[in-house]
Design a protein around this motif. Structure first.
Motif, PDB file in Angstrom:
ATOM      1  N   TYR A   1       0.725  -1.234  -0.004  1.00 44.70           N
ATOM      2  CA  TYR A   1       0.179   0.161   0.504  1.00 44.70           C
ATOM      3  C   TYR A   1       0.646   1.424   0.217  1.00 44.70           C
ATOM      4  O   TYR A   1       0.349   2.346  -0.745  1.00 44.70           O
TER       5      TYR A   1
ATOM      6  N   VAL B   1      -9.504   4.292   0.275  1.00 46.13           N
ATOM      7  CA  VAL B   1      -8.752   4.175   1.590  1.00 46.13           C
ATOM      8  C   VAL B   1      -9.988   4.855   2.611  1.00 46.13           C
ATOM      9  O   VAL B   1      -9.771   4.749   3.715  1.00 46.13           O
TER      10      VAL B   1
ATOM     11  N   MET C   1      -8.139  11.713   4.116  1.00 48.09           N
ATOM     12  CA  MET C   1      -9.193  12.937   3.077  1.00 48.09           C
ATOM     13  C   MET C   1      -8.683  14.224   4.574  1.00 48.09           C
ATOM     14  O   MET C   1      -9.769  15.075   4.204  1.00 48.09           O
ATOM     15  N   GLY C   2      -8.396  14.158   5.637  1.00 47.92           N
ATOM     16  CA  GLY C   2      -8.060  14.786   6.112  1.00 47.92           C
ATOM     17  C   GLY C   2     -10.084  15.116   7.757  1.00 47.92           C
ATOM     18  O   GLY C   2     -10.316  16.529   7.758  1.00 47.92           O
TER      19      GLY C   2
ATOM     20  N   HIS D   1       1.351   7.921   4.070  1.00 46.09           N
ATOM     21  CA  HIS D   1       1.711   7.364   3.077  1.00 46.09           C
ATOM     22  C   HIS D   1       2.283   8.964   1.892  1.00 46.09           C
ATOM     23  O   HIS D   1       1.618  10.077   2.679  1.00 46.09           O
TER      24      HIS D   1
ATOM     25  N   ARG E   1       5.721   5.647   9.400  1.00 45.72           N
ATOM     26  CA  ARG E   1       4.424   5.422   9.957  1.00 45.72           C
ATOM     27  C   ARG E   1       4.130   5.571  11.552  1.00 45.72           C
ATOM     28  O   ARG E   1       5.043   5.095  12.560  1.00 45.72           O
TER      29      ARG E   1
ATOM     30  N   ASP F   1      -7.418   5.530  12.576  1.00 44.15           N
ATOM     31  CA  ASP F   1      -7.751   5.394  11.554  1.00 44.15           C
ATOM     32  C   ASP F   1      -7.354   5.437  10.452  1.00 44.15           C
ATOM     33  O   ASP F   1      -6.868   5.799   9.564  1.00 44.15           O
TER      34      ASP F   1
ATOM     35  N   GLU G   1      -3.986  -2.337   7.746  1.00 41.59           N
ATOM     36  CA  GLU G   1      -3.405  -2.766   8.598  1.00 41.59           C
ATOM     37  C   GLU G   1      -4.749  -4.244   9.000  1.00 41.59           C
ATOM     38  O   GLU G   1      -5.680  -4.319   9.154  1.00 41.59           O
TER      39      GLU G   1
HETATM   40  C1  LIG Z   1      -8.883   5.408   6.445  1.00 38.97           C
HETATM   41  S1  LIG Z   1      -7.792   6.881   5.439  1.00 38.97           S
HETATM   42  C2  LIG Z   1      -7.947   7.913   7.486  1.00 38.97           C
HETATM   43  C3  LIG Z   1      -9.097   9.008   7.194  1.00 38.97           C
HETATM   44  C4  LIG Z   1      -9.016   9.775   7.789  1.00 38.97           C
HETATM   45  N1  LIG Z   1      -9.539   9.334   9.035  1.00 38.97           N
HETATM   46  C5  LIG Z   1     -10.410  10.804   7.823  1.00 38.97           C
HETATM   47  O1  LIG Z   1     -11.096  11.061   7.930  1.00 38.97           O
HETATM   48  O2  LIG Z   1     -10.233  11.387   6.276  1.00 38.97           O
HETATM   49  C6  LIG Z   1      -6.139   6.055   6.687  1.00 38.97           C
HETATM   50  C7  LIG Z   1      -4.835   6.662   6.563  1.00 38.97           C
HETATM   51  O3  LIG Z   1      -4.267   5.836   7.540  1.00 38.97           O
HETATM   52  C8  LIG Z   1      -2.885   6.264   6.885  1.00 38.97           C
HETATM   53  N2  LIG Z   1      -1.824   4.887   6.874  1.00 38.97           N
HETATM   54  C9  LIG Z   1      -2.020   3.221   7.235  1.00 38.97           C
HETATM   55  N3  LIG Z   1      -1.165   2.933   8.047  1.00 38.97           N
HETATM   56  C10 LIG Z   1      -0.420   4.541   8.380  1.00 38.97           C
HETATM   57  C11 LIG Z   1       0.412   3.710   9.494  1.00 38.97           C
HETATM   58  N4  LIG Z   1       1.056   2.662   9.907  1.00 38.97           N
HETATM   59  N5  LIG Z   1       0.860   4.802  10.010  1.00 38.97           N
HETATM   60  C12 LIG Z   1       0.351   5.970  10.019  1.00 38.97           C
HETATM   61  N6  LIG Z   1      -0.860   6.069   8.611  1.00 38.97           N
HETATM   62  C13 LIG Z   1      -0.830   5.090   8.709  1.00 38.97           C
HETATM   63  C14 LIG Z   1      -3.585   6.332   5.073  1.00 38.97           C
HETATM   64  O4  LIG Z   1      -1.767   6.640   4.469  1.00 38.97           O
HETATM   65  C15 LIG Z   1      -4.220   6.815   5.209  1.00 38.97           C
HETATM   66  O5  LIG Z   1      -3.976   8.584   4.548  1.00 38.97           O
END
Ligand SMILES: C[S@@+](CC[C@H](N)C(=O)[O-])C[C@H]1O[C@@H](n2cnc3c(N)ncnc32)[C@H](O)[C@@H]1O
Length: 428
Positions: free
Chosen positions: A210, A231, A268-269, A289, A313, A335, A339
């Motif tokens: 990913y 995502v 999407m913040g 990412h 991460r 979120d 994972e």
């Molecule tokens: C589902 S989205 C989050 C959406 C967010 N809650 C929102 O309100 O828009 C998941 C995000 O987690 C990030 N992500 C995935 N694995 C991660 C990790 N191990 N550490 C930090 N960020 C991670 C992804 O790149 C992505 O941007």
């Protein structure tokens, strides 16, 4: 249909110990597996009738068998428990319910599985609910209990590196609940982490794949560029609003502008935008990412005076914060994407060191949300797991029928229940 299966269609009433529990126990004691499926019977009968072509009299049975054989992917497992749940009379008396519970106990004692899918792609849980059982009722709750027990046992087996079956086989054969933000696991684990081969099914199942996959922001979603894996999607807006409110609900917080909060996973913040409206003292955002980090930079998140961005991460950045030992949070939200529940188990270890004594932890709860019974099983598992840290998890059930999308512009749905269990976790 075998005699055992026939018995579980409840051919006569009332359902009592002598007519049902006794013969069922005898069948199982005699060696008929509690997981003996209609599909296995059909396969057996087919091979027999190939040898004996003049035995073709059971036409009713044949019709049913054809239905099962025509099952789309032919991967179904219609177990005795399915037959029981499918045949359950809607007017069960409470004495009969006790007997059915006994039948379920006997089947589980002899190894029945809780999460197989039958020829109509239904779980035993689906069938119980369809036949008028309630989620709080003893029969559905017995199934949840079996699921929790099985999942915890599976985890112990994995922990101890005891391998009875290849992990992948377990997942395929038992329709093992997938408990990620995205519902399906990668087809296999053959990713080589190069850009060329990364944008396939493995994006949802494997974190390194990913993180090497190009992303695209659309009007209302964040997707993997080539295979359109969702995502994050805007339909979750109200869930994110609720979650942001929860992060500021610590009883120790006197004013929002004292709050120090952490969001793991920017996407999407959406939640971060809600958090900003509350003007916290410090707002940490952890994101791994590169495409998302670039978007955050472009949109000015790096310039906000109260925002601290932890690039990388959470497994790396939060452990550094823990080592630093001088930052503690009133609220933490989790979120991420690609994972697994094992990652959440690792996260709990970090959370307990970073959260204030009256702080609140919450997460996007898509755990097992591809199936109602899996969602209920994982609801219990979370409660059990956080309890080992002296924490409690309170769930609020939110009706989301009106906000669920039609999944048209993404590869697959990652959420299939029409309600949401919003978790709020705090120390007891
Ligand atoms: C589902 S989205 C989050 C959406 C967010 N809650 C929102 O309100 O828009 C998941 C995000 O987690 C990030 N992500 C995935 N694995 C991660 C990790 N191990 N550490 C930090 N960020 C991670 C992804 O790149 C992505 O941007």
């Amino acid at each position: 249909m075998s005699e055992l299966h026939h018995l579980l269609t409840f051919p006569k009433r009332p359902i009592n110990e002598k007519s049902y529990v006794v013969p069922l126990t005898e069948f199982l004691k005699a060696g008929i597996p509690a997981t003996y499926t209609l599909e296995q019977i059909i396969a057996f009968e087919k091979s027999n009738s190939n040898n004996n072509t003049n035995e073709k009299e059971e036409s009713d049975e044949k019709e049913k068998n054809e239905e099962i054989e025509n099952d789309d992917d032919n991967n179904s497992n219609t177990t005795p428990l399915h037959i029981l749940a499918r045949s359950l009379p809607k007017d069960l008396t409470s004495e009969e319910t006790d007997i059915v519970l006994k039948l379920m106990n006997v089947l589980f004692e002899y190894g029945a599985g809780w999460n197989f899918l039958d020829y109509e792609n239904k779980t035993v849980g689906d069938l119980l609910l369809l036949n008028g059982q309630s989620k709080d009722g003893p029969l559905y709750q017995r199934l949840v209990e079996a699921g929790v027990g099985a999942e915890l046992l599976l985890r112990k087996i994995d922990d101890n590196n005891i391998q009875f079956l290849d992990d992948y086989d377990i997942e395929k054969e038992e329709g093992h609940c997938l408990v990620d933000h995205a519902e399906e696991i990668a087809n296999d684990n053959t990713s080589d982490n190069s850009n060329e081969n990364t944008d396939n099914d493995a994006t949802a199942g494997d974190q390194m794949t990913y993180l090497n996959t190009e992303l695209e922001y659309t009007k209302d979603s964040l997707v993997t560029k080539n295979n359109r894996d969702g995502v994050m999607m805007e339909w979750e807006d109200q869930i994110m609003k609720l979650a942001a409110d929860t992060l500021f609900s610590s009883p120790a917080l006197e004013a929002n502008n004292d709050a120090i909060v952490l969001n793991i996973g920017f996407g999407m913040g959406i939640i971060d935008t809600y958090i900003q409206t509350k003007a916290p003292k410090l707002h940490y955002i952890c994101e791994a990412h590169p495409d998302v980090l670039a978007k955050m930079r472009k949109d000015g998140w790096y310039d906000k005076p109260n925002v601290v961005i932890l690039e990388g991460r959470w497994q790396d950045t939060l452990n550094r914060l823990l080592d630093q030992g001088d930052v503690f949070f009133d609220g933490i939200y989790y979120d991420t994407f690609s994972e697994h529940y094992q990652d959440m188990l690792d996260l709990y270890d970090v959370i307990v060191g970073l959260i204030k004594p009256e702080g609140i932890f919450s997460f996007f709860n898509g755990l097992g949300a591809d199936r109602e019974i899996c969602y209920d099983v994982y609801k219990k598992i979370v409660e059990i797991d956080v309890a080992t840290y002296g924490m409690k998890c309170e769930f609020t059930t939110v009706d989301i029928t009106k906000i669920l999308p039609n999944w048209q512009n993404v590869k697959r749905s990652y959420y299939n229940c029409n309600y949401y269990y919003h978790p709020c976790i705090s120390f007891i």
